[in-house]
Design a protein around this motif. Structure first.
Motif, PDB file in Angstrom:
ATOM      1  N   GLY A   1      67.491  15.126  38.978  1.00  0.00           N
ATOM      2  CA  GLY A   1      68.441  15.568  40.004  1.00  0.00           C
ATOM      3  C   GLY A   1      68.596  14.626  41.181  1.00  0.00           C
ATOM      4  O   GLY A   1      69.012  15.046  42.269  1.00  0.00           O
ATOM      5  N   ARG A   2      68.260  13.339  40.978  1.00  0.00           N
ATOM      6  CA  ARG A   2      68.516  12.373  42.046  1.00  0.00           C
ATOM      7  C   ARG A   2      69.773  11.583  41.723  1.00  0.00           C
ATOM      8  O   ARG A   2      70.242  11.543  40.586  1.00  0.00           O
ATOM      9  N   ILE A   3      70.338  10.953  42.746  1.00  0.00           N
ATOM     10  CA  ILE A   3      71.398   9.989  42.521  1.00  0.00           C
ATOM     11  C   ILE A   3      70.932   8.657  43.086  1.00  0.00           C
ATOM     12  O   ILE A   3      70.364   8.597  44.178  1.00  0.00           O
ATOM     13  N   LEU A   4      71.131   7.598  42.317  1.00  0.00           N
ATOM     14  CA  LEU A   4      70.722   6.250  42.707  1.00  0.00           C
ATOM     15  C   LEU A   4      71.971   5.369  42.729  1.00  0.00           C
ATOM     16  O   LEU A   4      72.811   5.466  41.831  1.00  0.00           O
ATOM     17  N   VAL A   5      72.066   4.521  43.728  1.00  0.00           N
ATOM     18  CA  VAL A   5      73.240   3.642  43.810  1.00  0.00           C
ATOM     19  C   VAL A   5      73.109   2.507  42.796  1.00  0.00           C
ATOM     20  O   VAL A   5      72.112   1.781  42.795  1.00  0.00           O
ATOM     21  N   ASN A   6      74.119   2.371  41.951  1.00  0.00           N
ATOM     22  CA  ASN A   6      74.156   1.281  40.973  1.00  0.00           C
ATOM     23  C   ASN A   6      74.903   0.078  41.541  1.00  0.00           C
ATOM     24  O   ASN A   6      74.313  -0.981  41.735  1.00  0.00           O
ATOM     25  N   GLU A   7      76.179   0.244  41.865  1.00  0.00           N
ATOM     26  CA  GLU A   7      76.987  -0.871  42.367  1.00  0.00           C
ATOM     27  C   GLU A   7      77.908  -0.374  43.476  1.00  0.00           C
ATOM     28  O   GLU A   7      78.203   0.823  43.565  1.00  0.00           O
ATOM     29  N   LEU A   8      78.399  -1.314  44.285  1.00  0.00           N
ATOM     30  CA  LEU A   8      79.436  -1.034  45.278  1.00  0.00           C
ATOM     31  C   LEU A   8      80.654  -1.911  44.966  1.00  0.00           C
ATOM     32  O   LEU A   8      80.503  -3.067  44.609  1.00  0.00           O
ATOM     33  N   ALA A   9      81.857  -1.355  45.158  1.00  0.00           N
ATOM     34  CA  ALA A   9      83.078  -2.166  45.075  1.00  0.00           C
ATOM     35  C   ALA A   9      83.954  -1.785  46.265  1.00  0.00           C
ATOM     36  O   ALA A   9      84.149  -0.595  46.540  1.00  0.00           O
ATOM     37  N   MET A  10      84.449  -2.797  46.969  1.00  0.00           N
ATOM     38  CA  MET A  10      85.266  -2.537  48.168  1.00  0.00           C
ATOM     39  C   MET A  10      86.702  -2.938  47.915  1.00  0.00           C
ATOM     40  O   MET A  10      87.196  -3.948  48.400  1.00  0.00           O
ATOM     41  N   ARG A  11      87.358  -2.132  47.119  1.00  0.00           N
ATOM     42  CA  ARG A  11      88.752  -2.314  46.697  1.00  0.00           C
ATOM     43  C   ARG A  11      89.045  -1.115  45.818  1.00  0.00           C
ATOM     44  O   ARG A  11      88.116  -0.387  45.445  1.00  0.00           O
ATOM     45  N   PRO A  12      90.318  -0.900  45.454  1.00  0.00           N
ATOM     46  CA  PRO A  12      90.570   0.137  44.451  1.00  0.00           C
ATOM     47  C   PRO A  12      89.740  -0.174  43.212  1.00  0.00           C
ATOM     48  O   PRO A  12      89.472  -1.345  42.910  1.00  0.00           O
ATOM     49  N   HIS A  13      89.323   0.873  42.516  1.00  0.00           N
ATOM     50  CA  HIS A  13      88.314   0.701  41.467  1.00  0.00           C
ATOM     51  C   HIS A  13      88.703   1.498  40.225  1.00  0.00           C
ATOM     52  O   HIS A  13      89.332   2.550  40.317  1.00  0.00           O
TER      53      HIS A  13
ATOM     54  N   LEU B   1      71.018  -1.416  51.542  1.00  0.00           N
ATOM     55  CA  LEU B   1      70.897  -0.003  51.158  1.00  0.00           C
ATOM     56  C   LEU B   1      69.467   0.479  51.386  1.00  0.00           C
ATOM     57  O   LEU B   1      69.232   1.611  51.835  1.00  0.00           O
ATOM     58  N   GLU B   2      68.493  -0.382  51.072  1.00  0.00           N
ATOM     59  CA  GLU B   2      67.094  -0.014  51.292  1.00  0.00           C
ATOM     60  C   GLU B   2      66.852   0.248  52.778  1.00  0.00           C
ATOM     61  O   GLU B   2      66.214   1.233  53.155  1.00  0.00           O
ATOM     62  N   ALA B   3      67.424  -0.641  53.624  1.00  0.00           N
ATOM     63  CA  ALA B   3      67.268  -0.467  55.069  1.00  0.00           C
ATOM     64  C   ALA B   3      67.875   0.856  55.540  1.00  0.00           C
ATOM     65  O   ALA B   3      67.403   1.475  56.493  1.00  0.00           O
ATOM     66  N   LEU B   4      68.939   1.269  54.864  1.00  0.00           N
ATOM     67  CA  LEU B   4      69.604   2.541  55.220  1.00  0.00           C
ATOM     68  C   LEU B   4      68.891   3.745  54.625  1.00  0.00           C
ATOM     69  O   LEU B   4      69.254   4.892  54.895  1.00  0.00           O
ATOM     70  N   GLY B   5      67.926   3.492  53.755  1.00  0.00           N
ATOM     71  CA  GLY B   5      67.271   4.602  53.062  1.00  0.00           C
ATOM     72  C   GLY B   5      68.113   5.209  51.958  1.00  0.00           C
ATOM     73  O   GLY B   5      67.868   6.335  51.524  1.00  0.00           O
TER      74      GLY B   5
END
Lengths: 404, 404
Positions: free
Chosen positions: A283-295, A110-114
């Motif tokens: 007013g920022r959004i920060l990524v907490n977690e990713l899940a690759m399935r229904p959630h 994610l850091e690499a993607l900015g």
């Protein structure tokens, strides 16, 4: 008919609800489950009982499947590669899935993607945790990180730049608050290192609330974005989801959806991707977690969206055209039903049906244990307060924390 | 958990969709199916393969079920009584179900209740059919039957009081146009008597359209009524259902719902009851058929009502409180998908999904044979013409009668 066979690894409630959504689609559904008592194994016809950690079991299961997908993220990457080498499509593929399996890999990518993330780094021991906390504090005092304020003692409207508390996470194997520690000092930080697994330190984000941006992407690149939802956690476990997130501006909602779509594309995700987010005071959004399935943050779609996350996950892994993700109601609320002190939920279940004929109950067929997710309820309507009250009352009544 | 076991006799698509609706309810579902390839047997975990006509098979199946219900009406009454004598609740019970099994019994009972029916009587041979036709004509000419006009040669706005054509039905075993004959003369009427089963003659009602009033009733007497729908038949098979019936006045709709609720109560129906109706040119409704199970005229409820007929059928047979039957959209249309000349429906299925992301497809997992019901589609929205066009296009495209 040449309707395909979807092989689902894992017999939990996500598999159960994916099977439910697959029935009208006419697909054939094959399940690899640990035990015949698992949530999904109770309702699926074609079940193989076996251990997903055993490659030969997986290979035998995958024979005759047109595609393999997952109820959880625990299948070893090398096994997924072996299945692919056997010619079985694995969706999401191992190169995508690793970002949901390993929080260290996820943060680096994610850091690499900015993509905006909380301050973080891999730490080696409690002293290193103290160093990580101090770094953040120093940066905060220097006002370097986006103009954030120094920590506020009250925590109200203040924003932390660093210091303690710090969140520690084992990079693999965490789930629903397990493998996650909230530490207030270096002395507090010994436990996470005992397992000998790499540990990721993250700043404790002083967020306004948690959001989730859910998207579904298919192999040929079609993608749909669900409305961004608010996710309320209690003790590290998802409690309530409100769709759409109340009061979320169009600009921020659009930014969250775009971010999730970009992550899905850049990571080559196939199927449902949940991007759990923090909304910050500035007013920022920060990524907490990713899940690759229904959630869990997408369960509301079963009754609140034109196409549920489960149906779209199936459509995506089969490279079928995706269904419309738009909402069917002004507001939909999902509340998780946790096990309480009473093992028999049937009487309160009956009571909830009688009290609210519009209530949508989703039970997982699991034995009740205190704190265990055994089901959820969905409610929808025009008045958010009323919709929230109905969902919370039903979930609380089923758990036994509300008795009238 | 003490969630109950529902035993479903029959493995067709109604059982398949009832299982789908039972999954979120958390109930356990056990199926008695003729073959492992049957529509429902493909998707249910707990399947017994056996012949429902064999009492010992039924008894063995029923052991461990909390209630027995049905995918079809073909289980012999004496077997149902034997199950009840064993202490297994059978819902609907044999005394109710006989009215959906035997059209002679049904007509006699409805007449006793004063429920409006087409002119009818049991006939013994072709000469008796001619006599039945002549009786109707005579009554019509005398203007005795509610002021109906003599038959109109054009059939447009005219109303028939009797004469030919006459409808002949075997009292047992008919389904989807099978066991039903449309006869224009006594010479035409030999066939129905060949099976040696009693034959019911009914006037050919010159109806405006066919309606269905669907209700669900539970053992303790709670009942809900779905909106009255219009059902369009092609070649004796249901083709399209529109919910609610367009242009149906509130008074007539209320009368149809009340009639269905009264029949459910008087016949002690438990579960879903479909009352198929004729709407006549002079504003009457006449009962055509009864079905005591989820019914094709209620498939729209899966995507168009707050609670589907399948979920409410399960709730009713378990004596759980019933769910809200109200519609979720202004208009919902169901169109049946019949098999066409092409055995592989997967490509047109994919095309339909791409063309209409809001389309709700329900496939039954059946091999395609010309004219066989293999699935249905639901569409919903605010504009009836558009909703109808989308459903009909998808159903026609899947069948292969529309190719663009």
């Amino acid at each position: 008919m040449t309707f395909p066979v979807v092989g689902m690894v894992g017999g939990g409630q996500l598999a159960r609800m994916t099977h439910e959504a697959g029935i009208p689609l006419g697909i054939k559904f094959k399940l690899l489950s640990d035990t015949p008592q698992d949530s999904a194994a109770q309702v699926v016809s074609d079940v193989v009982i076996g251990d997903y950690r055993d490659l030969e079991t997986l290979r035998e299961f995958a024979r005759g499947c047109d595609v393999i997908t997952f109820d959880h993220e625990h299948v070893p990457t090398e096994h997924l590669r072996a299945l692919e080498a056997d010619g079985i499509p694995v969706r999401p593929g191992p190169d995508a899935l690793v970002h949901a399996q390993d929080k260290g890999v996820m943060r680096a990518k994610l850091e690499a993607l900015g993509a905006p993330c909380p301050r973080h780094r891999i730490v080696t021991d409690p002293d290193d945790v103290a160093a990580f906390a101090a770094e953040g504090l120093a940066e905060g005092e220097q006002g370097k990180r986006g103009g954030r304020e120094a920590p506020s003692g009250k925590g109200g409207g203040g924003r932390r730049a660093g210091g303690f508390p710090v969140i520690l996470k084992t990079v693999r194997g965490g789930y629903d608050g397990k493998g996650v520690w909230f530490v207030r000092s270096a002395a507090d930080a010994a436990e996470p290192f005992k397992a000998g697994v790499p540990v990721l330190a993250e700043e404790k984000v002083d967020f306004v609330r948690e959001l989730a941006a859910n998207v579904v992407r298919s192999p040929h690149g079609q993608a749909v974005a669900y409305p961004v939802v608010e996710s309320q956690q209690v003790d590290g476990v998802c409690d309530t989801v409100i769709a759409p997130a109340p009061g979320l501006g169009e600009e921020l909602a659009g930014r969250a959806q775009e971010l999730a779509l970009r992550i899905a594309k850049e990571l080559d995700v196939v199927g449902h991707l949940a991007v759990e987010l923090f909304e910050t005071h500035d007013g920022r959004i920060l990524v907490n977690e990713l899940a690759m399935r229904p959630h869990n943050s997408g369960h509301w779609t079963q009754d609140g969206a034109i196409t549920s996350q489960f149906a779209n996950h199936v459509r995506a892994v089969l490279d079928l055209p995706l269904g419309d993700p738009r909402p069917r109601a002004r507001w939909t609320v999902m509340a998780n039903v946790l096990g309480g002190d009473y093992p028999d939920m049937y009487q309160p279940y009956l009571h909830c049906m009688a009290r609210d004929p519009q209530l949508k109950i989703h039970m997982y067929g699991k034995d009740v244990k205190p704190g265990r997710k055994v089901g959820h309820v969905n409610t929808y309507g025009d008045d958010l307060d009323e919709v929230l009250e109905r969902a919370r009352h039903a979930a609380g009544y089923l758990r036994g924390t509300i008795t009238e």
